[in-house]
Motif scaffolding. Structure first.
Motif, PDB file in Angstrom:
ATOM      1  N   ALA A 101     -56.077  54.554  69.163  1.00  0.00           N
ATOM      2  CA  ALA A 101     -55.785  55.801  68.744  1.00  0.00           C
ATOM      3  C   ALA A 101     -56.891  56.828  68.454  1.00  0.00           C
ATOM      4  N   LYS A 102     -57.769  56.484  68.071  1.00  0.00           N
ATOM      5  CA  LYS A 102     -59.198  57.169  67.803  1.00  0.00           C
ATOM      6  C   LYS A 102     -59.813  57.348  69.136  1.00  0.00           C
ATOM      7  N   LYS A 103     -59.788  56.351  70.087  1.00  0.00           N
ATOM      8  CA  LYS A 103     -60.376  56.447  71.375  1.00  0.00           C
ATOM      9  C   LYS A 103     -59.659  57.513  72.086  1.00  0.00           C
ATOM     10  N   LEU A 104     -58.360  57.598  71.902  1.00  0.00           N
ATOM     11  CA  LEU A 104     -57.536  58.739  72.607  1.00  0.00           C
ATOM     12  C   LEU A 104     -57.555  60.034  72.049  1.00  0.00           C
ATOM     13  N   GLY A 105     -58.331  60.170  71.004  1.00  0.00           N
ATOM     14  CA  GLY A 105     -58.468  61.520  70.259  1.00  0.00           C
ATOM     15  C   GLY A 105     -57.343  61.737  69.115  1.00  0.00           C
ATOM     16  N   ALA A 106     -56.698  60.760  68.572  1.00  0.00           N
ATOM     17  CA  ALA A 106     -55.591  60.877  67.535  1.00  0.00           C
ATOM     18  C   ALA A 106     -56.478  61.544  66.323  1.00  0.00           C
ATOM     19  N   ALA A 107     -55.758  62.484  65.662  1.00  0.00           N
ATOM     20  CA  ALA A 107     -56.076  63.131  64.495  1.00  0.00           C
ATOM     21  C   ALA A 107     -56.261  61.952  63.340  1.00  0.00           C
ATOM     22  N   GLY A 108     -55.329  61.315  63.408  1.00  0.00           N
ATOM     23  CA  GLY A 108     -54.970  60.628  62.249  1.00  0.00           C
ATOM     24  C   GLY A 108     -54.233  59.364  62.366  1.00  0.00           C
ATOM     25  N   PHE A 109     -54.123  58.534  61.713  1.00  0.00           N
ATOM     26  CA  PHE A 109     -53.179  57.125  61.877  1.00  0.00           C
ATOM     27  C   PHE A 109     -52.754  56.936  60.307  1.00  0.00           C
ATOM     28  N   ILE A 110     -51.434  56.962  60.274  1.00  0.00           N
ATOM     29  CA  ILE A 110     -50.594  56.955  58.911  1.00  0.00           C
ATOM     30  C   ILE A 110     -49.893  55.575  59.069  1.00  0.00           C
ATOM     31  N   VAL A 111     -50.140  54.872  57.971  1.00  0.00           N
ATOM     32  CA  VAL A 111     -49.152  53.694  57.595  1.00  0.00           C
ATOM     33  C   VAL A 111     -48.138  54.146  56.724  1.00  0.00           C
ATOM     34  N   LYS A 112     -46.980  54.233  57.389  1.00  0.00           N
ATOM     35  CA  LYS A 112     -45.813  55.120  56.624  1.00  0.00           C
ATOM     36  C   LYS A 112     -45.400  54.047  55.353  1.00  0.00           C
ATOM     37  N   ALA A 113     -45.628  52.514  55.502  1.00  0.00           N
ATOM     38  CA  ALA A 113     -45.065  51.733  54.552  1.00  0.00           C
ATOM     39  C   ALA A 113     -45.633  51.844  53.237  1.00  0.00           C
ATOM     40  N   ALA A 114     -47.102  52.439  53.521  1.00  0.00           N
ATOM     41  CA  ALA A 114     -48.119  52.277  52.335  1.00  0.00           C
ATOM     42  C   ALA A 114     -47.908  53.835  51.557  1.00  0.00           C
ATOM     43  N   LEU A 115     -47.091  54.716  51.950  1.00  0.00           N
ATOM     44  CA  LEU A 115     -46.907  55.868  51.505  1.00  0.00           C
ATOM     45  C   LEU A 115     -45.192  56.338  51.178  1.00  0.00           C
ATOM     46  N   THR A 116     -45.240  57.174  50.259  1.00  0.00           N
ATOM     47  CA  THR A 116     -43.754  57.609  50.158  1.00  0.00           C
ATOM     48  C   THR A 116     -43.609  58.723  51.235  1.00  0.00           C
ATOM     49  N   PRO A 117     -42.418  59.241  51.571  1.00  0.00           N
ATOM     50  CA  PRO A 117     -42.259  60.217  52.710  1.00  0.00           C
ATOM     51  C   PRO A 117     -42.972  61.414  52.582  1.00  0.00           C
ATOM     52  N   SER A 118     -42.885  61.916  51.116  1.00  0.00           N
ATOM     53  CA  SER A 118     -43.524  63.295  50.762  1.00  0.00           C
ATOM     54  C   SER A 118     -44.952  63.134  50.971  1.00  0.00           C
ATOM     55  N   GLU A 119     -45.316  61.723  50.712  1.00  0.00           N
ATOM     56  CA  GLU A 119     -47.026  61.623  50.959  1.00  0.00           C
ATOM     57  C   GLU A 119     -47.392  61.589  52.435  1.00  0.00           C
ATOM     58  N   VAL A 120     -46.488  60.921  53.155  1.00  0.00           N
ATOM     59  CA  VAL A 120     -46.517  61.090  54.703  1.00  0.00           C
ATOM     60  C   VAL A 120     -46.801  62.664  55.053  1.00  0.00           C
ATOM     61  N   VAL A 121     -45.650  63.317  54.629  1.00  0.00           N
ATOM     62  CA  VAL A 121     -45.694  64.948  54.952  1.00  0.00           C
ATOM     63  C   VAL A 121     -46.927  65.376  54.551  1.00  0.00           C
ATOM     64  N   ALA A 122     -47.250  65.488  53.227  1.00  0.00           N
ATOM     65  CA  ALA A 122     -48.581  66.024  52.797  1.00  0.00           C
ATOM     66  C   ALA A 122     -49.867  65.603  53.589  1.00  0.00           C
ATOM     67  N   LYS A 123     -49.764  64.165  53.934  1.00  0.00           N
ATOM     68  CA  LYS A 123     -51.041  63.781  54.784  1.00  0.00           C
ATOM     69  C   LYS A 123     -50.843  64.467  56.119  1.00  0.00           C
ATOM     70  N   VAL A 124     -49.713  64.653  56.872  1.00  0.00           N
ATOM     71  CA  VAL A 124     -49.618  65.151  57.978  1.00  0.00           C
ATOM     72  C   VAL A 124     -50.206  66.576  57.940  1.00  0.00           C
ATOM     73  N   LEU A 125     -49.897  67.360  56.959  1.00  0.00           N
ATOM     74  CA  LEU A 125     -49.992  68.849  56.714  1.00  0.00           C
ATOM     75  C   LEU A 125     -51.574  68.796  56.552  1.00  0.00           C
ATOM     76  N   GLU A 126     -52.175  67.830  55.711  1.00  0.00           N
ATOM     77  CA  GLU A 126     -53.657  67.802  55.673  1.00  0.00           C
ATOM     78  C   GLU A 126     -54.348  67.689  57.043  1.00  0.00           C
ATOM     79  N   LEU A 127     -54.093  66.745  57.479  1.00  0.00           N
ATOM     80  CA  LEU A 127     -54.606  66.455  58.964  1.00  0.00           C
ATOM     81  C   LEU A 127     -54.338  67.651  60.087  1.00  0.00           C
ATOM     82  N   ALA A 128     -53.552  68.484  59.871  1.00  0.00           N
ATOM     83  CA  ALA A 128     -53.222  69.445  60.769  1.00  0.00           C
ATOM     84  C   ALA A 128     -53.926  70.614  60.585  1.00  0.00           C
ATOM     85  N   LYS A 129     -54.797  70.543  59.648  1.00  0.00           N
ATOM     86  CA  LYS A 129     -55.780  71.815  59.110  1.00  0.00           C
ATOM     87  C   LYS A 129     -56.945  71.896  60.245  1.00  0.00           C
TER      88      LYS A 129
END
Length: 129
Positions: A101-129
């Motif tokens: 994913a990194k080699k293809l230029g992904a901005a991030g890699f989120i393991v959803k099982a390690a986070l609550t859905p609200s934490e996933v949303v917060a992480k996505v919004l942080e990575l979108a900056k």
């Protein structure tokens, strides 16, 4: 460029699980963003060719047929939504997938099982900056 928390984002969610899609659409919408869904590679690639292009593409790694990494590779190859932040979302913390994913230029890699859905949303919004 304005802070993404101050502007409404267009988010493309790619997952084959309707429960996951509905939950994240609801969460992003409550945050004031627009979320559209694709349940497979064909839908995702089709939506990436439409305008307006999404600001963020949230890709499940495990999908039937073409997986999320293959979709990302195709999007890069065809220059689909080139300004979008592509973020991988998975239940598996696989090093090879993360590296790919990194080699293809992904901005991030989120393991959803390690986070609550609200934490996933917060992480996505942080990575979108």
């Amino acid at each position: 460029m304005p802070n993404t928390t101050d502007r409404k984002l267009q988010i493309l969610l790619v997952d084959d699980d309707s429960f996951i899609l509905n939950m994240y659409v609801s969460k992003f919408t409550k945050e004031g963003h627009t979320a559209v869904v694709a349940r497979n590679a064909a839908e995702a690639l089709g939506k990436l060719k439409e305008t307006p292009f999404p600001d963020v593409v949230l890709l499940d790694v495990v999908l039937p047929g073409m997986d999320g990494l293959q979709i990302l590779a195709r999007a890069r190859e065809e220059k689909l939504a080139p300004a979008a932040k592509y973020i991988m979302l998975t239940n598996q913390a696989d090093e090879a997938e993360m590296d790919g994913a990194k080699k293809l230029g992904a901005a991030g890699f989120i393991v959803k099982a390690a986070l609550t859905p609200s934490e996933v949303v917060a992480k996505v919004l942080e990575l979108a900056k």
